[in-house]
Design a protein around this motif. Structure first.
Motif, PDB file in Angstrom:
ATOM      1  N   LEU A   1       1.624  18.141   5.580  1.00  0.00           N
ATOM      2  CA  LEU A   1       1.642  18.356   7.159  1.00  0.00           C
ATOM      3  C   LEU A   1       1.408  17.190   8.428  1.00  0.00           C
ATOM      4  O   LEU A   1       0.924  16.095   7.399  1.00  0.00           O
ATOM      5  CB  LEU A   1      -0.514  18.749   6.454  1.00  0.00           C
ATOM      6  CG  LEU A   1      -0.742  20.554   6.073  1.00  0.00           C
ATOM      7  CD1 LEU A   1      -2.303  19.899   5.767  1.00  0.00           C
ATOM      8  CD2 LEU A   1      -0.250  20.657   7.034  1.00  0.00           C
ATOM      9  N   HIS A   2       1.575  17.615   8.696  1.00  0.00           N
ATOM     10  CA  HIS A   2       1.769  16.609  10.141  1.00  0.00           C
ATOM     11  C   HIS A   2       1.433  17.080  11.348  1.00  0.00           C
ATOM     12  O   HIS A   2       1.570  18.366  11.290  1.00  0.00           O
ATOM     13  CB  HIS A   2       3.156  15.531  10.140  1.00  0.00           C
ATOM     14  CG  HIS A   2       3.766  17.062  10.080  1.00  0.00           C
ATOM     15  ND1 HIS A   2       5.032  17.443   8.982  1.00  0.00           N
ATOM     16  CD2 HIS A   2       5.201  17.266  11.464  1.00  0.00           C
ATOM     17  CE1 HIS A   2       5.830  17.950   9.814  1.00  0.00           C
ATOM     18  NE2 HIS A   2       6.059  17.692  11.235  1.00  0.00           N
ATOM     19  N   ARG A   3       0.806  16.728  11.956  1.00  0.00           N
ATOM     20  CA  ARG A   3       0.474  17.283  13.721  1.00  0.00           C
ATOM     21  C   ARG A   3       0.844  15.898  14.678  1.00  0.00           C
ATOM     22  O   ARG A   3       0.969  15.095  14.411  1.00  0.00           O
ATOM     23  CB  ARG A   3      -1.020  17.456  13.174  1.00  0.00           C
ATOM     24  CG  ARG A   3      -1.851  15.983  13.803  1.00  0.00           C
ATOM     25  CD  ARG A   3      -2.941  16.147  13.499  1.00  0.00           C
ATOM     26  NE  ARG A   3      -3.731  15.297  13.132  1.00  0.00           N
ATOM     27  CZ  ARG A   3      -5.439  15.231  13.011  1.00  0.00           C
ATOM     28  NH1 ARG A   3      -6.120  16.199  12.818  1.00  0.00           N
ATOM     29  NH2 ARG A   3      -6.031  13.869  13.022  1.00  0.00           N
ATOM     30  N   VAL A   4       1.150  16.616  15.651  1.00  0.00           N
ATOM     31  CA  VAL A   4       0.646  15.325  16.523  1.00  0.00           C
ATOM     32  C   VAL A   4      -0.626  15.663  17.409  1.00  0.00           C
ATOM     33  O   VAL A   4      -0.500  16.289  18.226  1.00  0.00           O
ATOM     34  CB  VAL A   4       2.163  15.888  18.066  1.00  0.00           C
ATOM     35  CG1 VAL A   4       2.171  14.425  18.850  1.00  0.00           C
ATOM     36  CG2 VAL A   4       3.206  16.203  17.272  1.00  0.00           C
ATOM     37  N   MET A   5      -0.635  14.636  17.812  1.00  0.00           N
ATOM     38  CA  MET A   5      -1.807  13.882  19.223  1.00  0.00           C
ATOM     39  C   MET A   5      -1.497  12.733  20.094  1.00  0.00           C
ATOM     40  O   MET A   5      -1.823  11.631  19.897  1.00  0.00           O
ATOM     41  CB  MET A   5      -2.397  13.836  18.291  1.00  0.00           C
ATOM     42  CG  MET A   5      -3.092  14.903  17.587  1.00  0.00           C
ATOM     43  SD  MET A   5      -4.810  14.395  16.744  1.00  0.00           S
ATOM     44  CE  MET A   5      -6.383  14.486  17.636  1.00  0.00           C
ATOM     45  N   ASN A   6      -1.366  13.216  21.122  1.00  0.00           N
ATOM     46  CA  ASN A   6      -0.462  12.316  22.591  1.00  0.00           C
ATOM     47  C   ASN A   6      -2.569  11.551  23.321  1.00  0.00           C
ATOM     48  O   ASN A   6      -2.629  12.259  23.852  1.00  0.00           O
ATOM     49  CB  ASN A   6      -0.040  12.511  23.099  1.00  0.00           C
ATOM     50  CG  ASN A   6       1.050  11.507  23.801  1.00  0.00           C
ATOM     51  OD1 ASN A   6       0.219  10.506  24.072  1.00  0.00           O
ATOM     52  ND2 ASN A   6       1.659  11.542  25.433  1.00  0.00           N
ATOM     53  N   ARG A   7      -2.459  10.646  22.828  1.00  0.00           N
ATOM     54  CA  ARG A   7      -4.271   9.941  22.464  1.00  0.00           C
ATOM     55  C   ARG A   7      -3.653   8.877  24.177  1.00  0.00           C
ATOM     56  O   ARG A   7      -4.749   8.428  24.446  1.00  0.00           O
ATOM     57  CB  ARG A   7      -4.686   9.649  22.525  1.00  0.00           C
ATOM     58  CG  ARG A   7      -5.491  10.458  21.706  1.00  0.00           C
ATOM     59  CD  ARG A   7      -6.820  10.846  20.469  1.00  0.00           C
ATOM     60  NE  ARG A   7      -7.097  11.960  19.879  1.00  0.00           N
ATOM     61  CZ  ARG A   7      -7.919  12.064  18.930  1.00  0.00           C
ATOM     62  NH1 ARG A   7      -8.070  11.232  18.342  1.00  0.00           N
ATOM     63  NH2 ARG A   7      -8.698  12.956  18.547  1.00  0.00           N
ATOM     64  N   ASN A   8      -2.242   8.786  24.725  1.00  0.00           N
ATOM     65  CA  ASN A   8      -1.813   7.129  25.303  1.00  0.00           C
ATOM     66  C   ASN A   8      -1.983   8.192  26.842  1.00  0.00           C
ATOM     67  O   ASN A   8      -1.700   9.129  26.976  1.00  0.00           O
ATOM     68  CB  ASN A   8      -0.515   6.968  24.779  1.00  0.00           C
ATOM     69  CG  ASN A   8       0.011   6.089  25.108  1.00  0.00           C
ATOM     70  OD1 ASN A   8       0.538   5.443  26.447  1.00  0.00           O
ATOM     71  ND2 ASN A   8      -0.468   4.755  24.620  1.00  0.00           N
ATOM     72  N   PRO A   9      -2.178   6.799  27.376  1.00  0.00           N
ATOM     73  CA  PRO A   9      -1.751   7.246  28.886  1.00  0.00           C
ATOM     74  C   PRO A   9      -0.674   7.185  29.660  1.00  0.00           C
ATOM     75  O   PRO A   9      -0.036   8.084  30.609  1.00  0.00           O
ATOM     76  CB  PRO A   9      -2.770   6.392  29.521  1.00  0.00           C
ATOM     77  CG  PRO A   9      -1.839   5.164  28.722  1.00  0.00           C
ATOM     78  CD  PRO A   9      -2.771   5.738  27.401  1.00  0.00           C
TER      79      PRO A   9
END
Length: 306
Positions: free
Chosen positions: A246-254
């Motif tokens: 299982l994998h996911r993407v979370m872009n918490r970068n500005p």
């Protein structure tokens, strides 16, 4: 081939990674760095163009589910994803697979600008197909089979998928659909095919993988590498020896992030079922029912990873 000690060591590492994590980095792959970088550059250039221009190649049923999706249109497990994308597939001529291929019949839609976009992506697909085939030869040897295990009627005429993806920066004002939780760039899932190779920005950590302890860990980008992971069809062919992660993407970068995953798939009309030499080391029985790959991917595409 595997008698070469250097090759044997690579095969051993491949097999270990596939059995233990289902994710690994690929270096020394032979893909010129300038080509991998240019793919990301034109991707970013496209997504920064006006929405109305991007929408000219909008995805629909009539395009064979090829084309542009605005932020929030793609759905994973029933939840909208915070990314925009162009979805591309190996082109299928009408009627070539009968009812099996109907949902994905059509040609890919390339934008007018950047002008080099379409030719570059087509060249890139050819390069990545060659790389994926080499990796699969190593995987076949690691499993104890002949190097051409995944050639011929299994994946010698492979279907492929290319997703060209942009993830808005945290708290971006990008035009999106009404989304209650804008933190998930792409929800948790396993890939539906055989092998995935991810080309991504090397200065933004956004890809997360769930480890054996159930913890989400960052797959930190390493310059000059591809992140590789195995898919559902390899699980079936290995009779569970290899498990997709299982994998996911979370872009918490500005910063806006781009990623271009290439999916190397079985032949569209092949029947995927456990390999005999894998069954021999897993109790002698098939742990999975046969899967017609074209049916499998069509079902996934029609539900957007659902």
């Amino acid at each position: 081939m595997a008698e070469d000690p250097n090759v044997a060591e690579v095969v051993r590492q491949l097999d270990k990674a596939c059995r233990e994590t289902g994710f690994f980095y690929v270096k020394g792959h032979g893909v010129p760095n300038h080509i991998a970088k240019e793919v990301l550059d034109v991707t970013r250039e496209f997504f920064h163009r006006p929405f109305e221009e991007k929408h000219r190649i909008k995805m629909s049923d009539s395009t064979g589910h090829r084309g542009y999706q605005r932020v929030g249109e793609n759905v994973t497990k029933g939840q909208p994803d915070m990314h925009e994308a162009i979805d591309c597939y190996r082109e299928i001529e009408p009627g070539s697979y009968g009812p099996l291929g109907r949902a994905l019949e059509g040609e890919n839609l390339w934008p007018d600008y950047p002008k080099r976009f379409g030719p570059l992506m087509e060249d890139y697909v050819r390069i990545m197909k060659d790389l994926a085939r080499k990796i699969l030869r190593g995987i076949a040897l690691g499993l104890g089979g002949p190097p051409d295990t995944f050639e011929g009627k299994r994946a010698g005429d492979p279907f492929w998928v290319l997703r060209i993806i942009g993830y808005p920066a945290a708290e971006s004002d990008t035009e999106v659909l009404d989304i209650p939780d804008q933190g998930i760039g792409c929800g948790a899932h396993t890939d539906y095919g055989l092998l995935t190779l991810v080309n991504q920005d090397d200065d933004i950590s956004a890809l997360q993988v769930r480890n054996c302890a159930g913890e989400w860990i960052w797959a930190v980008p390493i310059s000059g590498t591809f992140v590789c992971n195995i898919g559902d069809m390899l699980k079936v062919w290995t009779n569970g020896l290899y498990q997709p992660t299982l994998h996911r993407v979370m872009n918490r970068n500005p910063k806006y992030r781009v990623s271009v995953p290439f999916f190397y798939e079985p032949n569209f009309d092949t029947i995927v079922e456990p390999l005999e030499f894998c069954k021999e080391v897993t109790g002698g029985i098939s742990l999975f029912q046969p899967v017609v790959y074209g049916e499998h991917i069509s079902g996934k595409v029609l539900t957007n990873f659902g």
